[in-house]
Write a protein that holds these residues in place. Structure first.
Motif, mmCIF file in Angstrom:
data_model
loop_
_atom_site.group_PDB
_atom_site.id
_atom_site.type_symbol
_atom_site.label_atom_id
_atom_site.label_comp_id
_atom_site.label_asym_id
_atom_site.label_seq_id
_atom_site.Cartn_x
_atom_site.Cartn_y
_atom_site.Cartn_z
ATOM 1 N N SER A 1 -5.320 -6.310 18.893
ATOM 2 C CA SER A 1 -5.069 -4.975 19.417
ATOM 3 C C SER A 1 -5.482 -3.949 18.374
ATOM 4 O O SER A 1 -5.519 -4.244 17.173
ATOM 5 N N PRO A 2 -5.846 -2.745 18.787
ATOM 6 C CA PRO A 2 -6.256 -1.714 17.822
ATOM 7 C C PRO A 2 -5.221 -1.490 16.718
ATOM 8 O O PRO A 2 -5.586 -1.313 15.549
ATOM 9 N N HIS A 3 -3.933 -1.537 17.083
ATOM 10 C CA HIS A 3 -2.883 -1.338 16.085
ATOM 11 C C HIS A 3 -2.893 -2.464 15.051
ATOM 12 O O HIS A 3 -2.801 -2.215 13.833
ATOM 13 N N ALA B 1 -6.037 -2.271 12.847
ATOM 14 C CA ALA B 1 -5.926 -1.162 11.892
ATOM 15 C C ALA B 1 -4.992 -1.531 10.750
ATOM 16 O O ALA B 1 -5.270 -1.232 9.576
ATOM 17 N N LYS B 2 -3.892 -2.193 11.078
ATOM 18 C CA LYS B 2 -2.947 -2.605 10.046
ATOM 19 C C LYS B 2 -3.585 -3.590 9.084
ATOM 20 O O LYS B 2 -3.408 -3.505 7.866
ATOM 21 N N GLN B 3 -4.348 -4.545 9.622
ATOM 22 C CA GLN B 3 -5.012 -5.530 8.771
ATOM 23 C C GLN B 3 -6.065 -4.873 7.877
ATOM 24 O O GLN B 3 -6.294 -5.325 6.752
ATOM 25 N N ALA B 4 -6.706 -3.829 8.386
ATOM 26 C CA ALA B 4 -7.742 -3.139 7.611
ATOM 27 C C ALA B 4 -7.166 -2.101 6.658
ATOM 28 O O ALA B 4 -7.896 -1.559 5.822
ATOM 29 N N GLY B 5 -5.874 -1.812 6.795
ATOM 30 C CA GLY B 5 -5.259 -0.785 5.957
ATOM 31 C C GLY B 5 -5.686 0.613 6.336
ATOM 32 O O GLY B 5 -5.781 1.505 5.473
ATOM 33 N N LEU B 6 -5.975 0.798 7.633
ATOM 34 C CA LEU B 6 -6.432 2.088 8.130
ATOM 35 C C LEU B 6 -5.553 2.533 9.304
ATOM 36 O O LEU B 6 -4.825 1.728 9.882
ATOM 37 N N SER B 7 -5.670 3.767 9.675
ATOM 38 C CA SER B 7 -5.000 4.230 10.886
ATOM 39 C C SER B 7 -5.833 3.796 12.085
ATOM 40 O O SER B 7 -7.062 3.609 11.966
ATOM 41 N N PRO B 8 -5.219 3.599 13.263
ATOM 42 C CA PRO B 8 -5.999 3.235 14.451
ATOM 43 C C PRO B 8 -7.126 4.219 14.732
ATOM 44 O O PRO B 8 -8.229 3.817 15.109
ATOM 45 N N ARG B 9 -6.877 5.514 14.533
ATOM 46 C CA ARG B 9 -7.908 6.515 14.785
ATOM 47 C C ARG B 9 -9.074 6.360 13.810
ATOM 48 O O ARG B 9 -10.244 6.452 14.205
#
Length: 338
Positions: free
Chosen positions: A237-239, A242-250
């Motif tokens: 999922s996007p969330h 994003a968490k795995q990448a250390g980034l915000s979903p946006r």
């Protein structure tokens, strides 16, 4: 060109060869149909050249001709391979006239790779859908705007005219024609003899999803793409991504659009669809393929297949499990326009 129903005798396949033709575009159809002729597939295969003389392929190998093009009286299938360099066609404009005259004597016409340019120049693709090698698809569309070019398909049938992408796609197309003429069992026999995979459906992409994605070395995105490809069925999922990448979903969404030209959700669906396709080819049921690929349900898988491949999972599965009637690749009553 009037429709001529196939008679009880062997079907005649004519392959048109010319100076600079790509060797494998020429040899692949010859291998498929001569191999079929050795089994239950009833074919006679001949090579014609513009003047009946031997030609030199792009690889330097000389190929002898069985007869000149103007001595071909009738054929059931005309196969037009392509040159290694499209510019070759401009240097030999008479090739177009030969193809037009040969097509007028043939019930079906098929091209391999850049052979589509010869079909288009001869007026055979006017108002039709067609494909060619991905590298030349935009050029084909630009030169012949009256042709609906599908750049990523392996092969396409539009009435009695068939076009295909490069080399291996030509094998896929020829196997499909054998299957339409003589059934799936014969096509499988030929595929096994040639040690190739049974033909892929024409709507399938010329490339895997991963290879179609632009190369990126972005330190945050590259591991995300690798993780999706390694385990399509995991939580992507996007969330979560994003968490795995250390980034915000946006931020991750912006990065996907900038680096991969798509959204996280669309990319995940494409990878899962490819995984489901491979699972089906390996013999899994539609339900199992949907679950193991991460698409979840039969309905989700069906919608993904319809969007990306223009077919259904069950129809795709049937190509690898059951004999087809051959209706899709039978010869219709439509006339070839030359």
């Amino acid at each position: 060109m009037p429709h001529r129903p196939a008679g009880p005798g062997p079907q005649h396949v004519t392959v048109f060869a010319f100076e600079g033709v790509r060797l494998m575009d020429l040899s692949a159809p010859l291998e498929v149909f001569t191999t079929a002729a050795q089994g239950s597939g009833s074919y006679t295969v001949q090579v014609c050249t513009p003047d009946g003389q031997a030609i030199r392929t792009s690889a330097g190998l000389r190929i002898e001709a069985d007869l000149p093009a103007d001595r071909v009286e009738r054929t059931d299938l005309l196969v037009v391979p392509g040159p290694a360099h499209v510019s070759t066609l401009a240097q030999h404009p008479a090739l177009t006239d030969h193809v037009a005259r040969l097509a007028a004597r043939s019930r079906r016409v098929a091209s391999v790779c850049t052979g589509a340019f010869l079909l288009a120049a001869a007026g055979l693709l006017c108002g039709r859908r067609a494909t060619t090698h991905w590298e030349h698809a935009s050029d084909l569309a630009r030169r012949y705007p009256d042709t609906a070019v599908t750049p990523d398909a392996i092969y396409i049938q539009d009435g009695p005219v068939f076009t295909s992408a490069g080399v291996t796609a030509g094998i896929d197309l020829c196997l499909a024609l054998v299957e339409g003429d003589h059934g799936a069992r014969e096509a499988r026999r030929v595929a096994r003899d040639l040690v190739v995979f049974l033909q892929r459906p024409g709507g399938q992409s010329q490339f895997s999803a991963a290879s179609r994605t632009p190369v990126t070395r972005h330190p945050a995105l590259r591991p995300v793409l690798d993780r999706i490809a390694a385990d399509p069925a995991a939580d992507h999922s996007p969330h979560t991504l994003a968490k795995q990448a250390g980034l915000s979903p946006r931020h991750l969404t912006r990065l996907f659009k900038d680096q991969a030209g798509t959204t996280p959700a669309a990319y995940v669906e494409t990878i899962r669809l490819e995984a489901a396709r491979i699972l089906l080819e390996r013999g899994e049921t539609v339900t199992a393929a949907a679950r193991q690929s991460g698409l979840g349900s039969d309905e989700t898988l069906r919608r993904a297949f319809a969007r990306h491949l223009g077919t259904t999972p069950s129809a795709y599965l049937a190509r690898f499990r059951t004999a087809r009637t051959g209706a899709d690749f039978g010869v219709g009553t439509e006339k070839l326009r030359v």
